[in-house]
Design an enzyme around this catalytic site. Structure first.
Site, PDB file in Angstrom:
ATOM      1  N   GLU A  96      33.290  40.983  -1.058  1.00 15.71           N
ATOM      2  CA  GLU A  96      32.595  40.575  -2.641  1.00 15.71           C
ATOM      3  C   GLU A  96      31.382  40.124  -2.714  1.00 15.71           C
ATOM      4  O   GLU A  96      30.475  40.617  -1.815  1.00 15.71           O
ATOM      5  CB  GLU A  96      33.231  39.277  -2.672  1.00 15.71           C
ATOM      6  CG  GLU A  96      35.281  39.208  -2.309  1.00 15.71           C
ATOM      7  CD  GLU A  96      35.492  38.480  -3.925  1.00 15.71           C
ATOM      8  OE1 GLU A  96      34.183  39.703  -5.133  1.00 15.71           O
ATOM      9  OE2 GLU A  96      35.905  37.993  -4.718  1.00 15.71           O
ATOM     10  N   ASP A  97      31.402  40.367  -4.231  1.00 16.22           N
ATOM     11  CA  ASP A  97      29.894  40.114  -4.431  1.00 16.22           C
ATOM     12  C   ASP A  97      29.210  38.667  -4.504  1.00 16.22           C
ATOM     13  O   ASP A  97      27.980  37.785  -4.412  1.00 16.22           O
ATOM     14  CB  ASP A  97      29.034  40.521  -5.782  1.00 16.22           C
ATOM     15  CG  ASP A  97      30.563  39.877  -7.018  1.00 16.22           C
ATOM     16  OD1 ASP A  97      31.770  39.111  -6.878  1.00 16.22           O
ATOM     17  OD2 ASP A  97      30.349  39.646  -8.494  1.00 16.22           O
ATOM     18  N   ASP A 100      32.208  31.668  -4.466  1.00 17.99           N
ATOM     19  CA  ASP A 100      31.626  29.996  -5.375  1.00 17.99           C
ATOM     20  C   ASP A 100      32.663  29.064  -5.182  1.00 17.99           C
ATOM     21  O   ASP A 100      32.667  28.138  -4.058  1.00 17.99           O
ATOM     22  CB  ASP A 100      32.123  31.046  -6.419  1.00 17.99           C
ATOM     23  CG  ASP A 100      31.033  30.041  -8.039  1.00 17.99           C
ATOM     24  OD1 ASP A 100      31.286  28.641  -7.587  1.00 17.99           O
ATOM     25  OD2 ASP A 100      30.804  30.652  -8.860  1.00 17.99           O
ATOM     26  N   PHE A 149      24.640  29.080 -11.881  1.00 17.10           N
ATOM     27  CA  PHE A 149      25.461  30.810 -12.465  1.00 17.10           C
ATOM     28  C   PHE A 149      24.295  32.043 -12.329  1.00 17.10           C
ATOM     29  O   PHE A 149      23.234  31.250 -12.440  1.00 17.10           O
ATOM     30  CB  PHE A 149      25.632  30.002 -13.711  1.00 17.10           C
ATOM     31  CG  PHE A 149      26.742  31.488 -14.153  1.00 17.10           C
ATOM     32  CD1 PHE A 149      27.829  31.418 -13.301  1.00 17.10           C
ATOM     33  CD2 PHE A 149      26.396  32.960 -14.709  1.00 17.10           C
ATOM     34  CE1 PHE A 149      29.333  32.188 -13.706  1.00 17.10           C
ATOM     35  CE2 PHE A 149      27.145  33.645 -14.763  1.00 17.10           C
ATOM     36  CZ  PHE A 149      28.632  33.730 -14.353  1.00 17.10           C
ATOM     37  N   ARG A 162      25.981  43.744 -15.786  1.00 15.98           N
ATOM     38  CA  ARG A 162      25.923  43.780 -14.107  1.00 15.98           C
ATOM     39  C   ARG A 162      24.914  44.829 -13.599  1.00 15.98           C
ATOM     40  O   ARG A 162      25.209  44.746 -12.336  1.00 15.98           O
ATOM     41  CB  ARG A 162      27.134  44.300 -14.062  1.00 15.98           C
ATOM     42  CG  ARG A 162      28.443  43.944 -14.098  1.00 15.98           C
ATOM     43  CD  ARG A 162      29.687  43.878 -13.902  1.00 15.98           C
ATOM     44  NE  ARG A 162      31.054  43.889 -15.061  1.00 15.98           N
ATOM     45  CZ  ARG A 162      32.455  42.893 -14.184  1.00 15.98           C
ATOM     46  NH1 ARG A 162      31.652  42.169 -12.964  1.00 15.98           N
ATOM     47  NH2 ARG A 162      33.225  42.222 -14.740  1.00 15.98           N
TER      48      ARG A 162
HETATM   49  C1  PRP Z   1      34.067  36.624  -9.526  1.00 15.66           C
HETATM   50  C2  PRP Z   1      33.330  37.251  -8.377  1.00 15.66           C
HETATM   51  C3  PRP Z   1      34.332  37.167  -7.375  1.00 15.66           C
HETATM   52  C4  PRP Z   1      34.658  35.885  -7.568  1.00 15.66           C
HETATM   53  C5  PRP Z   1      33.954  34.831  -7.386  1.00 15.66           C
HETATM   54  O1  PRP Z   1      34.881  37.733  -9.598  1.00 15.66           O
HETATM   55  O2  PRP Z   1      33.977  38.839  -8.346  1.00 15.66           O
HETATM   56  O3  PRP Z   1      35.167  38.300  -7.196  1.00 15.66           O
HETATM   57  O4  PRP Z   1      34.773  36.248  -9.481  1.00 15.66           O
HETATM   58  O5  PRP Z   1      34.341  33.049  -7.948  1.00 15.66           O
HETATM   59  P1  PRP Z   1      35.804  32.403  -7.367  1.00 15.66           P
HETATM   60  O6  PRP Z   1      34.927  31.812  -5.610  1.00 15.66           O
HETATM   61  O7  PRP Z   1      35.251  30.795  -7.741  1.00 15.66           O
HETATM   62  O8  PRP Z   1      36.564  32.478  -7.021  1.00 15.66           O
HETATM   63  P2  PRP Z   1      35.721  37.576 -11.642  1.00 15.66           P
HETATM   64  O9  PRP Z   1      36.901  36.844 -11.820  1.00 15.66           O
HETATM   65  O10 PRP Z   1      33.867  36.826 -12.480  1.00 15.66           O
HETATM   66  O11 PRP Z   1      35.699  38.936 -12.056  1.00 15.66           O
HETATM   67  P3  PRP Z   1      34.552  40.086 -11.811  1.00 15.66           P
HETATM   68  O12 PRP Z   1      34.348  40.476 -10.314  1.00 15.66           O
HETATM   69  O13 PRP Z   1      36.196  41.412 -12.779  1.00 15.66           O
HETATM   70  O14 PRP Z   1      33.414  39.514 -13.010  1.00 15.66           O
END
Ligand code: PRP
Length: 172
Positions: A96-97, A100, A149, A162
């Site tokens: 995961e990136d 949150d 953020f 990105r």
């Molecule tokens: C982002 C990120 C994680 C997630 C983390 O994805 O890449 O997968 O949110 O947030 P959380 O811990 O509050 O669930 P996003 O839904 O923005 O999709 P993306 O990766 O395509 O940008």
């Protein structure tokens, strides 16, 4: 959109930390094959940089999930693209990136456990420990950051930024 002038995490710091994370993963798994699941879209750059440092046989899979609109989690996790192979009996590393609120990774860990892998571990570049309560479910964490953020190195704001090579913080 304005960013703070200094990157929150520079390219150099990212690469150094990736070396450390990969060394730990290489040590933990040895020669055992690993199925790396890149959580799209945000983890695509991190996963690409990480897997090039791994020494065991690596299978790469992608899963697409989305739950954010702008800077806010909708609280509803949606699979937008599923795996192309099964993971029965495999050692899985979810990449995961960012963790949150923790909702996405919580959802994914449960979703993968029922697919009967041998093990599921989680590697995230960024984590916001003030926001979530998932610390004991995260096996490899690049950086703990505060609530603000962030964008760049795969992370977006409404689909943009990105491609920044570092992690940047929005000006509040
Ligand atoms: C982002 C990120 C994680 C997630 C983390 O994805 O890449 O997968 O949110 O947030 P959380 O811990 O509050 O669930 P996003 O839904 O923005 O999709 P993306 O990766 O395509 O940008």
């Amino acid at each position: 959109m304005n960013f703070k002038s200094e990157p929150l995490i520079s390219e150099e710091k990212l690469q150094t930390r990736l070396d450390e994370l990969a060394a730990q993963i290489n040590k933990d798994f040895g020669d055992h094959p690993l199925t790396v699941i890149c959580v799209l879209k945000g983890a695509f750059i991190f996963a690409a940089d990480l897997v090039r440092r791994l020494k065991m046989p690596v299978h790469i899979e992608f899963i697409g999930v989305s739950s954010y609109a702008g800077t806010e989690s909708t609280g509803h996790v949606r699979i937008t693209h599923d795996l192309s192979a099964d993971i029965v009996g495999k050692n899985v590393l979810l990449v995961e990136d960012i963790i949150d609120t923790g909702r996405t990774i919580d959802y994914l860990i449960d979703a993968f456990r029922v697919r009967a892998p041998k093990s599921v571990k989680v590697c995230t570049l960024l984590s916001k420990p003030e926001v979530h309560d998932m610390r004991n479910k995260l096996d490899y964490v690049g950086f703990d950051i505060s609530k603000e953020f962030v964008v760049g190195y795969g992370l977006d704001l409404d689909g943009l930024y990105r491609n920044l090579p570092h992690i940047a913080q929005l000006e509040s």
